[in-house]
Motif scaffolding. Structure first.
Motif, PDB file in Angstrom:
ATOM      1  N   SER A   1      38.882  44.983  45.583  1.00  0.00           N
ATOM      2  CA  SER A   1      38.115  43.896  46.190  1.00  0.00           C
ATOM      3  C   SER A   1      39.055  42.741  46.526  1.00  0.00           C
ATOM      4  N   VAL A   2      38.512  41.777  47.266  1.00  0.00           N
ATOM      5  CA  VAL A   2      39.265  40.580  47.620  1.00  0.00           C
ATOM      6  C   VAL A   2      39.395  39.709  46.368  1.00  0.00           C
ATOM      7  N   ILE A   3      40.585  39.217  46.136  1.00  0.00           N
ATOM      8  CA  ILE A   3      40.834  38.379  44.966  1.00  0.00           C
ATOM      9  C   ILE A   3      40.654  36.920  45.367  1.00  0.00           C
ATOM     10  N   GLU A   4      39.881  36.186  44.595  1.00  0.00           N
ATOM     11  CA  GLU A   4      39.641  34.762  44.836  1.00  0.00           C
ATOM     12  C   GLU A   4      40.578  33.953  43.946  1.00  0.00           C
ATOM     13  N   ILE A   5      41.036  32.840  44.466  1.00  0.00           N
ATOM     14  CA  ILE A   5      41.847  31.918  43.681  1.00  0.00           C
ATOM     15  C   ILE A   5      40.918  31.134  42.760  1.00  0.00           C
ATOM     16  N   ASP A   6      41.282  31.019  41.497  1.00  0.00           N
ATOM     17  CA  ASP A   6      40.466  30.346  40.498  1.00  0.00           C
ATOM     18  C   ASP A   6      41.085  28.993  40.147  1.00  0.00           C
TER      19      ASP A   6
END
Length: 187
Positions: free
Chosen positions: A12-17
């Motif tokens: 999946s697409v990785i989101e910046i946290d």
């Protein structure tokens, strides 16, 4: 699978946290001042110097110490130092690195900034701090900056750091706001 690292196409697409960014910042900075530790600043200084050298760009280092009139061995409470570092953090650009430099001084790492621009920042910091101190009516620390830049003042990291430190020490000895490394060369 101990001892192995997964590779391949992510599922999946990785989101910046942003919370993770904050966690890393806390690990790199001193809790009392919320600015980079000396080791962290030194790491970023080495990286930014390498970038400036590689791409033939400019980089300024502004080191400063703090004095208080009438005190031989001055110190600030954690709270007073935090007020000072927070104010400077608000004035500098978000791409500038601000941290401790040794156990008594501080440093601003200014990528893509020439010495004259660094001088302008120093004057702005001094002016803004003066306004804040007048309003607060508190102890009035005096800042003494030493400014050096690549490639104007040094062509290696050691030379840059030494030039900025010598200029800072001379600024403190003369009791002036700032001295550029080039001023020391002309004496």
């Amino acid at each position: 699978m101990a001892g192995q690292i997964k590779i391949g196409v992510p599922d999946s697409v990785i989101e910046i946290d942003p919370a993770q960014t904050e966690t890393v910042w806390k690990a790199l900075s001193r809790r009392e001042t919320d600015i980079l530790t000396f080791n962290a600043l030194q790491f970023f200084l080495e990286r930014e110097f390498a970038r400036a050298y590689r791409f033939r760009s400019v980089l300024s280092l502004a080191l400063f110490c703090v004095s208080v009139d009438g005190q031989k061995d001055p110190s600030l409470s954690h709270e007073a130092c935090a007020v000072l570092t927070r104010a400077i953090s608000q004035i500098k650009r978000d791409v500038d690195m601000f941290g401790h430099f040794g156990d008594r001084s501080f440093g601003l790492l200014l990528p893509m900034v020439e010495t004259q621009q660094a001088c302008n920042l120093v004057v702005r910091i001094d002016s803004e701090l003066a306004k804040m101190q007048e309003a607060a009516g508190t102890l009035k620390p005096v800042l003494h900056f030493g400014l050096a830049s690549v490639p104007q003042d040094a062509t290696d990291l050691h030379g840059l750091v030494k030039a900025a430190q010598l200029a800072m020490i001379e600024a403190a000895n003369r009791k002036v706001l700032k001295i550029e490394a080039t001023e020391l060369k002309t004496q």
